[in-house]
Design an enzyme around this catalytic site. Structure first.
Site, PDB file in Angstrom:
ATOM      1  N   LYS A  17       0.863  -1.185   0.000  1.00 21.26           N
ATOM      2  CA  LYS A  17       0.000   0.000   0.000  1.00 21.26           C
ATOM      3  C   LYS A  17       0.897   1.232   0.000  1.00 21.26           C
ATOM      4  O   LYS A  17       1.366   1.694   1.031  1.00 21.26           O
ATOM      5  CB  LYS A  17      -0.929   0.059   1.204  1.00 21.26           C
ATOM      6  CG  LYS A  17      -2.023   1.095   0.964  1.00 21.26           C
ATOM      7  CD  LYS A  17      -2.362   1.954   2.151  1.00 21.26           C
ATOM      8  CE  LYS A  17      -1.629   3.225   2.339  1.00 21.26           C
ATOM      9  NZ  LYS A  17      -1.796   4.316   1.402  1.00 21.26           N
ATOM     10  N   GLU A  64       9.389   2.174  10.692  1.00 21.34           N
ATOM     11  CA  GLU A  64      10.411   3.205  10.442  1.00 21.34           C
ATOM     12  C   GLU A  64       9.701   4.544  10.518  1.00 21.34           C
ATOM     13  O   GLU A  64       8.939   4.889   9.612  1.00 21.34           O
ATOM     14  CB  GLU A  64      11.044   3.015   9.063  1.00 21.34           C
ATOM     15  CG  GLU A  64      11.740   1.699   8.851  1.00 21.34           C
ATOM     16  CD  GLU A  64      12.978   1.520   9.694  1.00 21.34           C
ATOM     17  OE1 GLU A  64      13.390   2.478  10.381  1.00 21.34           O
ATOM     18  OE2 GLU A  64      13.530   0.413   9.688  1.00 21.34           O
ATOM     19  N   CYS A  86      13.245  11.731   6.866  1.00 20.95           N
ATOM     20  CA  CYS A  86      13.130  11.294   8.261  1.00 20.95           C
ATOM     21  C   CYS A  86      14.453  11.434   8.996  1.00 20.95           C
ATOM     22  O   CYS A  86      14.485  11.656  10.189  1.00 20.95           O
ATOM     23  CB  CYS A  86      12.661   9.846   8.286  1.00 20.95           C
ATOM     24  SG  CYS A  86      13.702   8.763   7.302  1.00 20.95           S
ATOM     25  N   GLU A 124       8.873  17.013  14.592  1.00 22.95           N
ATOM     26  CA  GLU A 124       9.391  16.859  13.237  1.00 22.95           C
ATOM     27  C   GLU A 124       8.647  17.828  12.322  1.00 22.95           C
ATOM     28  O   GLU A 124       7.418  17.805  12.263  1.00 22.95           O
ATOM     29  CB  GLU A 124       9.157  15.412  12.787  1.00 22.95           C
ATOM     30  CG  GLU A 124       9.757  15.114  11.451  1.00 22.95           C
ATOM     31  CD  GLU A 124       9.536  13.657  11.062  1.00 22.95           C
ATOM     32  OE1 GLU A 124       8.388  13.181  11.142  1.00 22.95           O
ATOM     33  OE2 GLU A 124      10.507  13.004  10.671  1.00 22.95           O
TER      34      GLU A 124
HETATM   35  P1  NAD Z   1       2.000   8.922   7.075  1.00 21.49           P
HETATM   36  O1  NAD Z   1       2.263   8.220   8.346  1.00 21.49           O
HETATM   37  O2  NAD Z   1       0.917   9.927   7.038  1.00 21.49           O
HETATM   38  O3  NAD Z   1       1.664   7.874   5.923  1.00 21.49           O
HETATM   39  C1  NAD Z   1       2.507   6.784   5.621  1.00 21.49           C
HETATM   40  C2  NAD Z   1       1.677   5.689   4.972  1.00 21.49           C
HETATM   41  O4  NAD Z   1       0.739   5.204   5.924  1.00 21.49           O
HETATM   42  C3  NAD Z   1       0.856   6.183   3.774  1.00 21.49           C
HETATM   43  O5  NAD Z   1       0.818   5.162   2.801  1.00 21.49           O
HETATM   44  C4  NAD Z   1      -0.519   6.391   4.396  1.00 21.49           C
HETATM   45  O6  NAD Z   1      -1.572   6.323   3.458  1.00 21.49           O
HETATM   46  C5  NAD Z   1      -0.568   5.231   5.384  1.00 21.49           C
HETATM   47  N1  NAD Z   1      -1.540   5.397   6.467  1.00 21.49           N
HETATM   48  C6  NAD Z   1      -2.095   6.547   6.935  1.00 21.49           C
HETATM   49  N2  NAD Z   1      -2.973   6.263   7.917  1.00 21.49           N
HETATM   50  C7  NAD Z   1      -2.976   4.927   8.078  1.00 21.49           C
HETATM   51  C8  NAD Z   1      -3.666   4.021   8.950  1.00 21.49           C
HETATM   52  N3  NAD Z   1      -4.537   4.471   9.849  1.00 21.49           N
HETATM   53  N4  NAD Z   1      -3.410   2.712   8.850  1.00 21.49           N
HETATM   54  C9  NAD Z   1      -2.516   2.240   7.970  1.00 21.49           C
HETATM   55  N5  NAD Z   1      -1.841   3.025   7.110  1.00 21.49           N
HETATM   56  C10 NAD Z   1      -2.056   4.355   7.166  1.00 21.49           C
HETATM   57  O7  NAD Z   1       3.394   9.531   6.637  1.00 21.49           O
HETATM   58  P2  NAD Z   1       3.694  10.406   5.356  1.00 21.49           P
HETATM   59  O8  NAD Z   1       3.112  11.754   5.600  1.00 21.49           O
HETATM   60  O9  NAD Z   1       3.322   9.657   4.117  1.00 21.49           O
HETATM   61  O10 NAD Z   1       5.282  10.469   5.414  1.00 21.49           O
HETATM   62  C11 NAD Z   1       5.969  11.349   6.238  1.00 21.49           C
HETATM   63  C12 NAD Z   1       6.381  10.675   7.528  1.00 21.49           C
HETATM   64  O11 NAD Z   1       7.117   9.499   7.256  1.00 21.49           O
HETATM   65  C13 NAD Z   1       7.305  11.526   8.377  1.00 21.49           C
HETATM   66  O12 NAD Z   1       6.893  11.508   9.722  1.00 21.49           O
HETATM   67  C14 NAD Z   1       8.643  10.856   8.245  1.00 21.49           C
HETATM   68  O13 NAD Z   1       9.530  11.028   9.298  1.00 21.49           O
HETATM   69  C15 NAD Z   1       8.278   9.441   8.070  1.00 21.49           C
HETATM   70  N6  NAD Z   1       9.351   8.731   7.378  1.00 21.49           N
HETATM   71  C16 NAD Z   1      10.125   7.864   8.084  1.00 21.49           C
HETATM   72  C17 NAD Z   1      11.186   7.212   7.461  1.00 21.49           C
HETATM   73  C18 NAD Z   1      12.058   6.248   8.209  1.00 21.49           C
HETATM   74  O14 NAD Z   1      12.666   5.410   7.558  1.00 21.49           O
HETATM   75  N7  NAD Z   1      12.156   6.308   9.503  1.00 21.49           N
HETATM   76  C19 NAD Z   1      11.446   7.447   6.131  1.00 21.49           C
HETATM   77  C20 NAD Z   1      10.647   8.347   5.450  1.00 21.49           C
HETATM   78  C21 NAD Z   1       9.589   8.971   6.081  1.00 21.49           C
END
Ligand code: NAD
Length: 476
Positions: A169, A244, A278, A378
């Site tokens: 997804k 992550e 991140c 963040e």
């Molecule tokens: P997000 O958490 O909003 O979304 C990530 C994914 O989760 C998307 O595909 C989203 O549709 C899905 N999602 C949202 N709600 C959900 C739910 N209730 N159940 C299951 N899946 C759900 O994050 P984002 O805005 O897409 O990305 C930015 C964030 O990602 C930042 O906080 C960043 O730090 C983090 N990030 C972490 C890493 C790492 O490796 N640690 C790398 C890149 C980004």
């Protein structure tokens, strides 16, 4: 304008059962770029059923067969590099350098997984027991928008190498990149059902993956808030989870560091991927007695970064991915000013001449206290907080005073001392005196930056479960 109305289930492109249509906008111009028909829970259930059926035979493929598929996946992705980069620049607004790096890393992840698989010992002894490392079953891979190809390919490569099948997804904000990548991955000719991709919302598709009893594990990259929701939901069926999550990583400039050499790297650490990274080093810790010098050099370096058209090879900072993300960053810049930090460069609003897209003015706050909101949360944009410290102990204490623990950066003249400081940072990875890329090194966070590790052998083993056989050599 693109129409994206296909998902990938059981080796075929299918029109989603879901009927919701989402609009996507080019972040550099805010022009309408695509209409996406999103998948729903029914589509997700179909994908899980396809992956469950395919697992029965995929888990019994030989090491050599899986290595062969990984090679094919590598080759098809590598062959389409130019098209992938162009689509990432267009849809995400990632500057050319970062879009190129992400795309190359996506292809390279299949080669890394193949190398690990070639040498991995699936059977070993533990005393009199034979321990067999077994695949988990169907794995759900949930990914964010800030390096779509990279996250999909690295998770996919490890899961397939381990003998699992997958339901992916991706972020709905990366639909055009996912559509292209799906067509490319299809060319590798994996058996039907081994790979399924359902682009939809988190609270529909993501939630269904989280609760479905036939999903054995979830590997998630995204925000800490969503990671916690997934972990809570996953426990009901005792799914394994790798999370992550976010970070607020410290960069420590030790008092014996050559600031002229270190500062360009510290600014690059803070602004990589337009600040939407991140692992960004967004808290810059500098010795109190060199604060003025640090402020001056940081401003010089930040103001030298080109902001603008992500297609331009000289651009270092592109637009934020969406209007929502832009507004979020603006909110933090206003908050920093309200809380009394000194605005050294940048500020709210858009850079002159870039009013059409979601561009942020690269911003540095000085005299930041570690308890201010901009030092704790963040931001996910090009906003750096400079925090003064008294001495080495104080620097380490400030660095570790955060709910996160993803990354750290240390710069110092005396390498042994820099390494001693690095050893005391509570984080999954620490860079000393540079910025590096090592695909075999584990990646992941302490504390609220996540659970488990990705990449290399540490990442691979997160897709395996040990089974102990005792008496296997004991005739009755
Ligand atoms: P997000 O958490 O909003 O979304 C990530 C994914 O989760 C998307 O595909 C989203 O549709 C899905 N999602 C949202 N709600 C959900 C739910 N209730 N159940 C299951 N899946 C759900 O994050 P984002 O805005 O897409 O990305 C930015 C964030 O990602 C930042 O906080 C960043 O730090 C983090 N990030 C972490 C890493 C790492 O490796 N640690 C790398 C890149 C980004």
């Amino acid at each position: 304008m693109k129409t994206i109305d296909k998902i990938y289930i059981g080796g075929e492109f299918a029109t989603p059962h879901g009927t919701e249509v989402m609009e996507l906008f080019n972040p550099a111009t805010s022009a309408l770029a695509a209409r996406v028909q999103l998948a729903d829970e029914v589509d997700t259930q179909r994908a899980i059923a396809a992956a469950t059926a395919a697992y029965k035979s995929w888990r019994h493929t030989t090491r050599e067969q899986r290595m062969d598929y990984l090679q094919r996946l590598h080759d098809v992705v590598a062959q389409h590099e130019a098209e992938m980069i162009a689509t990432m620049v267009e849809e995400y607004g990632g500057p050319l350098t970062i879009s190129t790096g992400t795309t190359r890393r996506a292809a390279a992840s299949f080669a890394s997984a193949k190398k690990i698989l070639a040498n991995y010992q699936f059977e070993r002894q533990a005393g009199t027991a034979k321990v067999v490392m077994e695949p988990l079953g169907v794995v759900g891979l949930i990914t964010p928008w800030n390096a779509n190809y990279g996250f999909i390919c690295s998770k996919l490569s490890m899961a397939l190498a381990a003998g699992s099948t997958v339901v992916i997804k991706p972020s709905e904000l990366s639909s055009a990149q996912t559509e292209l990548l799906t067509r490319i991955l299809h060319q590798a000719g994996l058996p039907a059902g081994v790979l399924n991709i359902v682009t939809g919302r988190g609270d529909t598709v993501g939630a269904e993956i989280t609760r479905h009893p036939d999903i054995a594990k979830i590997s998630f990259t995204g925000s800490t808030a969503v990671g916690k929701a997934i972990a809570r939901g996953a426990v009901d069926t005792m799914k394994r989870v790798t999370l992550e999550l976010g970070g607020k990583s410290p960069t420590i400039l030790l008092d014996d560091a050559d600031f002229a050499k270190a500062m360009p790297l510290a600014i690059a650490a803070a602004t990589m991927n337009s600040g939407q990274a991140c692992l960004a080093g967004t808290r810059l810790l500098v010795p109190q007695h060199r604060l003025e010098e640090a402020h001056r050099l940081a401003v010089e370096q930040m103001e030298a970064l080109q902001v603008g058209n992500p297609r331009d090879a000289a651009t270092k900072i592109g637009p934020m991915v969406t209007q929502t993300q832009w507004q979020r960053v603006q909110g933090y810049i206003r908050k920093g000013i309200e809380e009394g930090a000194t605005l050294l460069t940048g500020g709210a609003g858009k850079p002159a001449g870039l009013e059409d897209g979601w561009f942020v003015r690269p911003t540095i706050f000085g005299n930041v206290r570690n308890d201010m909101t901009i030092a704790r949360e963040e931001i996910f944009g090009p906003v750096l907080s400079i925090i003064p410290y008294r001495d080495e102990e104080d620097a380490i204490a400030i660095a570790n005073d955060t709910p996160y623990g993803l990354h750290g950066y240390v710069f110092g003249g005396d390498l042994a001392r820099a390494n001693r400081v690095a050893a005391r940072i509570v984080a999954g990875r620490v860079f000393v005196n540079g910025l590096y890329d090592e695909p075999e090194a584990p990646f992941g966070g302490f504390r609220q930056s996540g659970l488990g590790r990705e990449f290399g052998i540490f990442g691979f083993e997160q897709y395996l479960e040990p089974k102990a056989l005792l008496g296997y050599d004991h005739p009755l």
